[in-house]
Design a protein around this motif. Structure first.
Motif: not given
Ligand code: HEM
Ligand code: FES
Length: 789
Positions: A246-270
């Motif tokens: 819900q707050d994907p723009d916050g800090p940290g490596w996990m959110r970094y992954g969450i943001r990348l999921q948009k462009d790379h859903p097949d690589i950064i899977t749920d």
């Protein structure tokens, strides 16, 4: 039978083979029915206290005699030597990491049913993912782990370390594990991941459950408890993830992954994100918590080493590496054999499971000299395998190194008088995650240095991000004698401050001596007798063209002074198998030559020495040399009209003769010309000055390097050295001089033409194109190089 054992996971071989005295052709015991599992292999038990207390010691016999063996109790093949472990890490297609997080002890149906009620679905993250999925993910996710990106975490780590020590500094006694070493790495891990600070005690409990579940041997009752804890951990990870989404723009490596999921859903899977949320908390904190406890324990068990880092915090980065090598927090790691293969001469069928005892590899004499010795100045300590190696190597290693350095700095500055309390150390029974459950230390608070001198709290040693550099490893020595032995030549005799032997060296070696606090240091060849480990001797010519170093030493160094040196290191080794040697020295160049000639005499090599100088008054060691070498010594004093005629001396090339020379650059150039017809590599010269200029980006080309073991390709920009590009991408390569002189930054080249710019490699080594000095050499034509890294 072996194959069946491996693939079927039969867990017990009932025969004590050693009792039968049957022996295979390779000397190992065999059971009556031909099973090659030796008695000791059959007894191997990684949950036993002996393994837990000291894994490398527990498998010493294997490292020495049976380096790859099958453990019927575990159903795994055990790998114990450095080269074998590294070879397995290097090839993650033959040796798949897919079982890295599998339960090493299968659990009961009842426990499995409990886990299922939590929808437990721990799956592939990074550490247990196969190619090509793994590298695609790792490439996307590595940026926040690079030294550059880690810098901004430093103040947070320092602040936490400070606050926690504040809490107990006046107590005189503490269990560092409970009072600091769990919580601080956990807090750092949560910050890094971007997870809000949850209930620390609960997360600690969950992490331990995860460790037991993955690498332990829980009893049937424990399995049920563990299943609940792991199930809850899984659900908590899911909830944290949902909140973050819900707050994907916050800090940290996990959110970094969450943001990348948009462009790379097949690589950064749920599934990846949920699994990583749980595994990440464990990977980032438990390893580091244990790592710090192990480091402090071994340092306090070696009070000399502890005192040295207290006095000189610049030794901390390398001490951290040595702690990780000697007493690391990951003792062993797993791989699955995907096709029939061999490790050493042991055949392994597809389906075999491997437990690589990396802590044993770290004590392998073949790789680490005097491997059981704890030596905070060990120059190849950072080649330890505690972080793994290759394409799966720990992504968080430089964050862990940062934490370890900062913790040690805080403790050495504020509690240098701390010591281990009487205690027995306990370890959680499991194959891999290793650290004492408690670490009790005590001290006299009245002696706390900050009571007398609060200023020490503001001191900070600069952090070394990434792998430590050998150039920072210094030691104090005392000047026992400082004497002018010829015109403008000062001889120093250096001894250790505590009467302990100084490091061993070989003829041709030099030391770097620091000129007080000027920031200048200079290299001088050792000229004493290497057999005498009580002292080191150097001779310093006051060079009129000096950049300040030799003049400073002449003017300032007095008997009784303490100075800092680095080394000894040897870039000018003599080939001990030489039949005949011609030594050529000009002026002060006699220093390495005198040590080498002494060695030649000892070895019974046929040698002669040709020593020239301006005048006899300017030439050192003449009497000693004459006494030792008699008519093998030829002296040429210019003011007496004598000069060494190289053309005559070296007129006839000789296959069996090697030439070792040290002296002024002009002399060496003349010599090189006279040796043109000699076999290549006959002439060996000592270079103290690099031939490298400043890197001029306008004249350089960028080029690509493919790193075979790590699975990545990098671009080395025109304004960058290969070494800088490697370090910037988290690849550990040793370095020291950074001028192409010392050879420590050598990397193996598998493909591509090299533009060699060092003075370390011989002509034929350069032509072979098989290795290069990464601090200076580049691609010859701007084409891609493939490296074994
Ligand atoms: C992987 C050890 C700290 C994140 C690994 C591996 C080991 C390891 C042995 C597997 C290597 C391989 O298969 O070649 C350690 C030790 C640590 C530590 C001893 C502390 C002293 C950390 C920290 C983080 C972290 C602080 C995160 C902030 C990871 C990740 C991987 C990994 C993400 C998976 C890399 C991949 O498979 O591509 N670690 N680790 N580790 N570690 Fe660490
Ligand atoms: Fe010394 Fe590269 S670091 S040769």
């Amino acid at each position: 039978e072996m194959n069946q054992l491996a693939t079927n996971g039969i867990s017990r071989c009932p025969i004590d083979h050693s009792a039968f005295g049957h022996v295979q052709s390779n000397g190992k015991p065999v059971s009556a029915n031909g099973c090659p599992v030796s008695g000791r292999a059959a007894a191997f038990d990684p949950f036993s206290n002996d393994y837990l207390q000291n894994p490398p010691e527990y498998v010493r016999w294997a490292r020495e005699e049976e380096p790859v063996f099958f453990s019927p109790k575990l159903g795994y093949w055990i790998v114990t030597r450095y080269e074998d472990v590294k070879a397995v890490f290097r090839d993650n297609k033959t040796f798949s990491p897919s079982i890295a997080l599998e339960k090493i002890t299968p659990t009961s149906d009842e426990a499995n049913a409990i886990l299922a009620t939590y929808d437990y679905g721990m799956s592939r993250t990074l550490v247990n993912e196969d190619e090509p999925a793994h590298m695609a993910r790792r490439r996307l996710l590595i940026e926040p782990f690079t030294p550059e990106a880690l810098k901004h975490h430093e103040p947070m780590v320092r602040k936490l370390a400070r606050e926690y020590v504040d809490r107990f500094i006046n107590d005189g006694r503490a269990d560092l594990v409970n009072q600091m070493l769990w919580e601080v790495p956990l807090t750092v891990a949560l910050h890094f991941l971007g997870v809000p600070e949850e209930d620390m005690d609960m997360l600690r409990k969950y992490s331990i459950a995860h460790t037991v579940n993955t690498w332990g041997r829980p009893s049937p009752e424990e399995q049920l408890k563990v299943a609940h804890a792991v199930g809850n951990f899984w659900q908590l990870a899911g909830k944290i993830l949902e909140k973050m989404r819900q707050d994907p723009d916050g800090p940290g490596w996990m959110r970094y992954g969450i943001r990348l999921q948009k462009d790379h859903p097949d690589i950064i899977t749920d599934s990846y994100l949920h699994s990583m949320m749980m595994a990440g908390i464990v990977a980032a904190h438990e390893t580091t918590a244990h790592g710090t406890a192990n480091a402090l324990k071994i340092l306090l068990e070696h009070p000399d080493a502890w005192q040295e880092i207290c006095e000189d915090p610049s030794l901390i980065p390398n001490a951290v590496e040595e702690c990780l090598r000697h007493n690391g927090s990951i003792a062993a790691w797993r791989r699955l054999v995907t096709c029939d293969t061999k490790i050493g001469d042991v055949e392994l069928p597809a389906g075999s499971k491997l437990l690589m005892v990396s802590s044993s590899a770290n004590h392998d004499e073949r790789k680490f000299e005097d491997a059981d010795n704890f030596d905070i100045r060990r120059e190849n300590a950072s080649e330890q395998l505690t972080f793994g190696y290759g394409s799966h190597q720990c992504m968080g290693k430089n964050l862990a190194r940062m934490e370890l350095q900062i913790f040690l700095e805080e403790f050495t500055r504020r509690l240098p008088h701390m010591r281990l309390a009487e205690q027995t150390f306990h370890y959680l029974p499991n194959t891999s995650f290793r650290g004492p459950e408690h670490l009790w230390v005590e001290w006299d608070p009245a002696q706390n240095p900050e009571r007398k001198n609060p200023g020490i709290l503001d001191l900070q040693a600069p952090l070394r991000l990434g792998e430590p550099s050998a150039s920072a490893i210094s030691r104090p020595v005392v000047v026992q004698e400082a004497k002018i032995i010829a015109e403008d030549i000062l001889k120093l005799k250096l001894i250790s401050p505590d009467g302990k032997p100084l490091p061993r060296w070989t003829p041709g070696a030099h030391i770097d001596i620091e000129c007080g606090d000027t920031g200048i240091s200079r290299q001088y060849s050792l000229c004493s007798d290497p057999a005498d480990t009580a002292c080191l001797e150097i001779a310093i010519l006051k060079d009129p063209a000096s950049r300040g170093g030799s003049a400073w030493l002449h003017e300032n160094i007095r008997q009784g002074d303490r100075v800092r040196i680095r080394g000894p290191r040897n870039h000018f080794r003599m080939d001990p198998s030489a039949e005949r040697v011609i030594f050529i020295a000009g002026g002060i160049g006699i220093t390495p030559i005198s040590a080498m000639a002494r060695e030649a005499k000892l070895r019974g090599i046929d040698y002669e020495i040709h020593y020239s100088g301006r005048s006899k008054a300017s030439m050192s060691f003449l009497d000693e040399l004459e006494a030792l070498h008699g008519n093998r010594l030829h002296v040429y004093a210019k003011d007496e009209g004598n000069r060494n005629d190289f053309a005559r001396l070296l007129g006839t090339p000789d296959e069996k003769t090697q030439i070792y020379a040290c002296g002024p650059e002009r002399m060496l150039e003349g010599l090189a010309q006279c040796c043109e017809n000699w076999p290549e590599d006959a002439l060996h010269v000592e270079h103290f000055h690099s031939v490298l200029g400043e890197l001029d980006p306008s004249k350089e080309q960028a080029f690509e390097v493919e790193l075979k073991d790590s699975g990545i390709t990098l671009t080395v920009a025109a304004d960058q050295t290969l070494l800088q590009a490697l370090q910037g991408a988290n690849i550990d390569v040793q370095s020291d001089c950074c001028e192409g002189l010392c050879g420590s930054c050598e990397v193996r080249v598998l493909q591509g033409d090299i533009d060699h710019r060092d003075v370390v490699l011989t002509r034929s080594e350069k032509e072979e194109n098989g290795k290069m000095m990464s601090c200076c050499s580049r691609s010859a034509k701007g084409e891609k190089l493939v490296l074994e890294l």
